[in-house]
Design a protein around this motif. Sequence first.
Motif, mmCIF file in Angstrom:
data_model
loop_
_atom_site.group_PDB
_atom_site.id
_atom_site.type_symbol
_atom_site.label_atom_id
_atom_site.label_comp_id
_atom_site.label_asym_id
_atom_site.label_seq_id
_atom_site.Cartn_x
_atom_site.Cartn_y
_atom_site.Cartn_z
ATOM 1 N N GLY A 55 52.269 50.108 20.542
ATOM 2 C CA GLY A 55 51.689 50.628 19.313
ATOM 3 C C GLY A 55 51.166 52.040 19.447
ATOM 4 N N GLU A 56 51.182 52.579 20.654
ATOM 5 C CA GLU A 56 50.518 53.868 20.893
ATOM 6 C C GLU A 56 51.472 54.998 21.273
ATOM 7 O OE1 GLU A 56 47.195 54.506 20.588
ATOM 8 O OE2 GLU A 56 46.747 52.462 19.980
ATOM 9 N N ILE A 57 52.659 54.620 21.745
ATOM 10 C CA ILE A 57 53.518 55.643 22.370
ATOM 11 C C ILE A 57 54.868 55.674 21.684
ATOM 12 C CG2 ILE A 57 54.845 56.059 24.507
ATOM 13 C CD1 ILE A 57 52.274 54.976 25.894
ATOM 14 N N THR A 255 46.713 49.127 10.828
ATOM 15 C CA THR A 255 45.916 47.890 10.850
ATOM 16 C C THR A 255 46.379 47.007 11.993
ATOM 17 O OG1 THR A 255 45.767 47.995 8.454
ATOM 18 C CG2 THR A 255 45.221 45.877 9.466
ATOM 19 N N TYR A 256 45.422 46.459 12.732
ATOM 20 C CA TYR A 256 45.807 45.469 13.739
ATOM 21 C C TYR A 256 44.850 44.292 13.726
ATOM 22 C CZ TYR A 256 42.411 48.133 16.584
ATOM 23 O OH TYR A 256 41.289 48.784 17.038
ATOM 24 N N LEU A 257 45.378 43.163 14.126
ATOM 25 C CA LEU A 257 44.589 41.933 14.223
ATOM 26 C C LEU A 257 44.838 41.338 15.597
ATOM 27 C CD1 LEU A 257 45.756 40.152 10.912
ATOM 28 C CD2 LEU A 257 43.791 41.635 11.183
ATOM 29 N N GLY A 268 41.091 45.924 12.949
ATOM 30 C CA GLY A 268 40.758 47.350 12.919
ATOM 31 C C GLY A 268 41.839 48.093 12.165
ATOM 32 N N THR A 269 41.694 49.304 11.956
ATOM 33 C CA THR A 269 40.561 50.131 12.305
ATOM 34 C C THR A 269 40.551 51.339 11.403
ATOM 35 O OG1 THR A 269 39.496 51.368 14.127
ATOM 36 C CG2 THR A 269 41.850 51.304 14.129
ATOM 37 N N SER A 270 39.662 52.273 11.662
ATOM 38 C CA SER A 270 39.585 53.503 10.875
ATOM 39 C C SER A 270 39.426 54.672 11.837
ATOM 40 C CB SER A 270 38.370 53.445 9.938
ATOM 41 O OG SER A 270 37.187 53.396 10.714
ATOM 42 N N PHE A 311 32.471 55.060 19.018
ATOM 43 C CA PHE A 311 32.879 56.462 19.113
ATOM 44 C C PHE A 311 33.961 56.605 20.172
ATOM 45 C CE2 PHE A 311 28.334 56.744 17.764
ATOM 46 C CZ PHE A 311 28.585 57.199 16.478
ATOM 47 N N ARG A 312 35.207 56.773 19.713
ATOM 48 C CA ARG A 312 36.281 57.003 20.684
ATOM 49 C C ARG A 312 36.034 58.354 21.364
ATOM 50 N NH1 ARG A 312 38.956 55.824 15.868
ATOM 51 N NH2 ARG A 312 40.053 53.825 15.771
ATOM 52 N N PRO A 313 36.286 58.415 22.651
ATOM 53 C CA PRO A 313 36.033 59.678 23.362
ATOM 54 C C PRO A 313 37.207 60.640 23.210
ATOM 55 C CG PRO A 313 36.608 57.934 24.909
ATOM 56 C CD PRO A 313 36.680 57.326 23.552
ATOM 57 N N TYR A 340 40.291 58.776 24.409
ATOM 58 C CA TYR A 340 40.504 58.585 22.980
ATOM 59 C C TYR A 340 40.783 57.118 22.623
ATOM 60 C CZ TYR A 340 42.295 59.380 18.221
ATOM 61 O OH TYR A 340 42.516 59.300 16.874
ATOM 62 N N ARG A 341 41.999 56.759 22.212
ATOM 63 C CA ARG A 341 42.287 55.393 21.737
ATOM 64 C C ARG A 341 42.606 54.434 22.873
ATOM 65 N NH1 ARG A 341 44.084 54.558 16.504
ATOM 66 N NH2 ARG A 341 45.467 52.954 17.299
ATOM 67 N N ASN A 342 42.677 54.944 24.107
ATOM 68 C CA ASN A 342 43.259 54.115 25.161
ATOM 69 C C ASN A 342 42.390 53.974 26.408
ATOM 70 O OD1 ASN A 342 45.952 53.263 24.074
ATOM 71 N ND2 ASN A 342 46.049 55.470 23.684
HETATM 72 N N1 GLY Z 1 42.771 51.459 20.667
HETATM 73 C C1 GLY Z 1 42.842 51.364 19.273
HETATM 74 C C2 GLY Z 1 41.882 52.190 18.564
HETATM 75 O O1 GLY Z 1 41.314 53.118 19.066
HETATM 76 O O2 GLY Z 1 41.677 51.928 17.399
#
Ligand code: GLY
Length: 362
Positions: A55-57, A255-257, A268-270, A311-313, A340-342
């Motif tokens: 989902g990320e790459i 959106t993920y569940l 999530g998420t926003s 807070f994602r870094p 960040y997201r990972n």
């Molecule tokens: N790892 C997913 C997110 O940051 O929402």
Amino acid sequence: MPRAASDVIVAGAGIIGASIAWRLAERGMKVTLLDAGGMGCEASWAGAGMLAPGGEIDAPSPFAEFCIASLKLYPDFVGALESQSGTEIDFQEGGAVELALDQDEFTALCARAEIQKALGIPSSALDLRDTRECAPLLRKPIAGAVYFSEDSHVDPRDVMIALRAACLARGVTILEGWTVASVLDCGGAVEAVGTKGKLSAGSAVLAAGAWSGNIGVSVNGVPRELPATVPIKGHLVAYSLPPDELRSIVRHHGTYLLQRSTGYLVAGTSTEHAGFDRTIDADIVDGIRSRAEDLCPVLGRYGPPIPWIGFRPGLESPETDGPCIRRLPDSNVWLAYGHYRNGILLAPATARRVSDEIAAGG
Ligand code: GLY
């Protein structure tokens, strides 16, 4: 400078800093782990725990390789943590089902999945029956779905409980409520200066997530410019369901569940650029809730969900598309932030890289 009390000071006791501290301590190093608040109480507590390169790459890069390598390390990382901490970690390797609601979406999803296969992210198209099997709660009419068999998830709160126990078992000194304001490298030793005084060590690692950029670093009296950090706020919500309703992660666009073994289902998420504002925005929560309940209407029966934020870094100007993990030149200071997201996904590989370098003397 006082005699070094530790081999390494790690500033930031989220999943990245704590994993580094644990791996260094496993090698016999004396480590002090500092956190401005409580260990793992920020992004590591808030994260859904998606371990999901699918989902990320979507393009080749060193970051893509790093994510895939870190996912491969996860079973051993969790196994070692469980055995050293004596605590159980909810780690589920059930794959992810990504949905396409119309034919155009399905064509784009299949095209992306083909590119991802070449990167080492396996997937297969699912028929409707298989999709229902992976995600029995799903009720939305769909045009198609792709199953990413290696995507997984972990409960980061379990990981943090285990990391605390594993760090303590290895003799790591954990100091909470200890804000590091600056790190002074005087050639051969470093000093962390903060709210509770000064601590010295042979090396320092900055792993304070979205707060890392607030730490000043100087080397032999000369201030060094570090990559600036930015918090990227995200909202999540959770529903309490009976266990085993969702066997895989379910994704559609942003959106993920996913469902924990206890039954707790996280949606999530926003993404917001709002500084360190901790307000929970009711409209954003409503948006996530309506997207989640549109995919799985039965969730409405278990609502209203519990919301929270994290807070994602982020990095203000990323040097690459991944985090900043490197030694500051001509110093004994390592940077390990901007995941960040990972961050949850990348903890094992980050800890391995940083601990290998420090153990090798850089
Ligand atoms: N790892 C997913 C997110 O940051 O929402």
